[in-house]
Design a protein around this motif. Structure first.
Motif, short mmCIF file in Angstrom:
data_model
loop_
_atom_site.label_atom_id
_atom_site.label_comp_id
_atom_site.label_asym_id
_atom_site.label_seq_id
_atom_site.Cartn_x
_atom_site.Cartn_y
_atom_site.Cartn_z
N GLY A 74 4.64 -0.38 -15.20
CA GLY A 74 3.62 -1.09 -14.72
C GLY A 74 3.16 -0.23 -13.44
N LEU A 75 3.34 0.92 -13.26
CA LEU A 75 2.81 1.57 -11.96
C LEU A 75 1.57 2.51 -12.46
N PRO A 76 0.49 2.07 -12.28
CA PRO A 76 -0.87 2.87 -13.00
C PRO A 76 -0.96 3.98 -12.15
N GLU A 77 -0.65 4.38 -10.91
CA GLU A 77 -0.85 5.74 -10.41
C GLU A 77 0.30 6.81 -9.99
N LEU A 78 1.46 6.09 -10.67
CA LEU A 78 2.76 6.84 -10.71
C LEU A 78 2.66 8.53 -11.37
N GLU A 79 2.91 9.53 -10.57
CA GLU A 79 2.66 10.76 -10.96
C GLU A 79 4.08 11.68 -10.96
N GLU A 80 4.93 11.29 -9.85
CA GLU A 80 6.32 11.97 -9.72
C GLU A 80 7.32 11.09 -9.54
N LEU A 81 8.16 11.60 -10.30
CA LEU A 81 9.68 10.72 -10.38
C LEU A 81 10.78 11.73 -10.25
N VAL A 82 11.70 11.56 -9.01
CA VAL A 82 12.78 12.25 -8.79
C VAL A 82 13.91 11.33 -8.84
N ILE A 83 14.83 11.67 -9.94
CA ILE A 83 16.03 10.74 -10.01
C ILE A 83 17.20 11.75 -10.33
N ARG A 84 17.13 12.86 -9.74
CA ARG A 84 18.33 14.00 -9.83
C ARG A 84 19.68 13.58 -9.29
N GLU A 85 20.57 14.04 -9.35
CA GLU A 85 21.94 13.87 -8.90
C GLU A 85 22.28 12.25 -8.88
N ASN A 86 22.30 11.66 -9.88
CA ASN A 86 22.69 10.28 -10.18
C ASN A 86 23.59 10.20 -11.42
N HIS A 87 23.81 8.98 -11.89
CA HIS A 87 24.82 8.82 -13.04
C HIS A 87 24.20 8.33 -14.11
N ILE A 88 22.73 8.78 -14.60
CA ILE A 88 21.91 8.00 -15.56
C ILE A 88 22.24 8.73 -16.79
N ASP A 116 0.84 -1.23 0.15
CA ASP A 116 -0.13 0.09 0.02
C ASP A 116 0.70 1.25 -0.12
N THR A 117 1.97 1.18 -0.39
CA THR A 117 3.01 2.32 -0.29
C THR A 117 2.48 3.26 -1.44
N THR A 118 2.46 4.69 -1.00
CA THR A 118 2.13 5.44 -1.91
C THR A 118 3.19 6.65 -2.32
N HIS A 119 4.00 6.96 -1.32
CA HIS A 119 5.38 7.64 -1.48
C HIS A 119 6.56 6.93 -1.08
N LYS A 145 13.58 -4.29 -12.94
CA LYS A 145 12.31 -4.04 -12.95
C LYS A 145 11.33 -4.66 -11.98
N SER A 146 11.88 -5.64 -10.91
CA SER A 146 11.14 -6.14 -10.00
C SER A 146 11.17 -5.28 -8.84
N ASP A 147 11.62 -4.11 -8.65
CA ASP A 147 11.95 -3.26 -7.56
C ASP A 147 10.40 -2.71 -7.34
N PHE A 148 9.80 -2.52 -8.31
CA PHE A 148 8.34 -1.75 -7.72
C PHE A 148 7.21 -2.51 -8.58
N ALA A 149 7.47 -3.64 -8.74
CA ALA A 149 6.44 -4.73 -9.31
C ALA A 149 5.23 -4.74 -8.23
N PHE A 150 4.14 -4.65 -9.03
CA PHE A 150 2.61 -4.81 -8.35
C PHE A 150 2.55 -3.65 -7.41
N MET A 151 3.25 -2.51 -7.31
CA MET A 151 3.10 -1.32 -6.83
C MET A 151 1.64 -0.26 -7.28
N ASN A 152 0.61 -0.77 -7.15
CA ASN A 152 -0.51 -0.42 -7.76
C ASN A 152 -0.89 1.16 -7.44
N LYS A 153 -0.40 1.56 -5.77
CA LYS A 153 -0.75 2.60 -5.57
C LYS A 153 0.27 3.66 -5.32
#
Length: 331
Positions: free
Chosen positions: A198-212, A153-156, A169-177
């Motif tokens: 596979g995250l139907p409710e995802l709205e915000e992604l912050v991946i700043r300050e990495n090496h992507i 039930d994690t939302t944030h 890919k498995s890190d956030f599998a089935f995290m529908n909320k």
């Protein structure tokens, strides 16, 4: 003659009695001034007291101990060692009977199959290692090298300032909320393709300050994307990556190696930050529709292009539909 014998025996007995310590002590006590000390010598049971005194080895010169009605002292007798060991063993048995981990139920993330997740590399379930408040899980600054299993039930989810190197890919599998993921300031170099799709409710992604070097594919539900301070280059963004994100409001790609503006951009976009990249040119229809001069793009009022090798004055028609001119070099 008989009377004489009785008299002699009486004198002998009297002499023996006078010579005994008990009699001596009794005589001494009798010489006390009863008027000064107000002691009723007739009612004192001195014989019984003297018996106990002499059994303890006291003499007439020893200090006298006053007998009163004080409560007996509270003696702290030492506990035998065997009793202490038995007590410690009982405490250990009680600790073993008490659960050290929260009750786990089969509904976890990443295929873990448990609510709190299996043991992390620190040997604790996620919600003991991290802080879980309602639907929010905070794992900041814990030196994690991977994403821990999360409650279903994690939302944030916040895992800032760690040592995570890869998103599987498995890190956030089935995290529908799950609505927000913040992985600021880790050591991420790669993200599996489809890790967030596979995250139907995802709205915000912050991946700043990495090496992507490659911005991951994201669902159409996004409202905020922050990939600033990475190594994203000219081939690091999928073609038309943001076109169908009809709810996207904020796109931040500052301090990368991008050499173009990633068009088309959705009409919902309010803020576009591309400062300190390698953008050298812009088309006149990047933001506006040259075939419709009545077209006004009121939402997009914050465009940052400063720190790029581009001269904004060369494409004046590119801003006629905007409420504000982009920030950048005009010379």
């Amino acid at each position: 003659m008989r009377m004489l014998v009785r008299l002699v025996l009486g004198l002998f007995v009297l002499k023996v009695v006078v010579a005994s310590p008990r009699f001596s002590r009794q005589v001494d006590l009798d010489t006390y001034d009863s008027a000064n000390y107000d002691v009723d010598l007739d009612n004192l049971n001195l014989e019984n007291q003297d018996i106990y005194d002499y059994e303890d080895g006291l003499t007439i010169d020893d200090p006298q101990i006053e007998i009163g009605t004080l409560a007996p002292p509270d003696y702290n007798y030492p506990v035998p060692r065997a009793s202490l060991e038995e007590q410690e063993q009982e405490e250990e048995e009680e600790e073993e009977e008490m659960p050290l981990k929260p009750q786990l139920t089969p509904q976890g993330s990443g295929g873990s199959g448990v609510l709190m997740g299996p043991d992390t590399q620190k040997g604790m379930p996620t919600c003991l290692l991290c802080t879980c408040l309602g639907g929010s899980v905070y794992c900041d600054d814990l030196k994690l090298d991977s994403v821990p299993p999360l409650p279903k039930d994690t939302t944030h989810f916040y895992a800032r300032y760690n040592r995570i190197t890869k998103i599987n890919k498995s890190d956030f599998a089935f995290m529908n909320k799950l609505k927000r993921i913040d992985l600021t300031a880790n050591e991420i170099t790669s993200i599996d393709d489809g890790a967030f799709l596979g995250l139907p409710e995802l709205e915000e992604l912050v991946i700043r300050e990495n090496h992507i070097s490659q911005l991951p594919a994201l669902p159409e539900t996004m409202s905020l994307i922050d990939g600033s301070h990475n190594n994203i280059g000219s081939k690091g963004i999928h073609k038309e990556a943001f076109k169908d994100m009809t709810s996207l409001l904020y796109l931040y790609l500052t301090d990368n190696h991008i050499d173009y503006i990633p068009v088309p951009l959705p009409e919902s976009l309010r803020s576009l930050h591309l400062q300190r990249n390698n953008i050298q040119m812009m088309h006149e229809d990047t933001f506006c529709n040259l075939r419709d001069f009545n077209y006004i793009r009121n939402a997009l009022e914050d465009i940052r292009l400063d720190g790029n090798p581009i001269n904004l004055s060369r494409t004046p028609q590119a801003y006629i539909c905007l409420p504000r001119i982009p920030i950048g070099d005009l010379i």
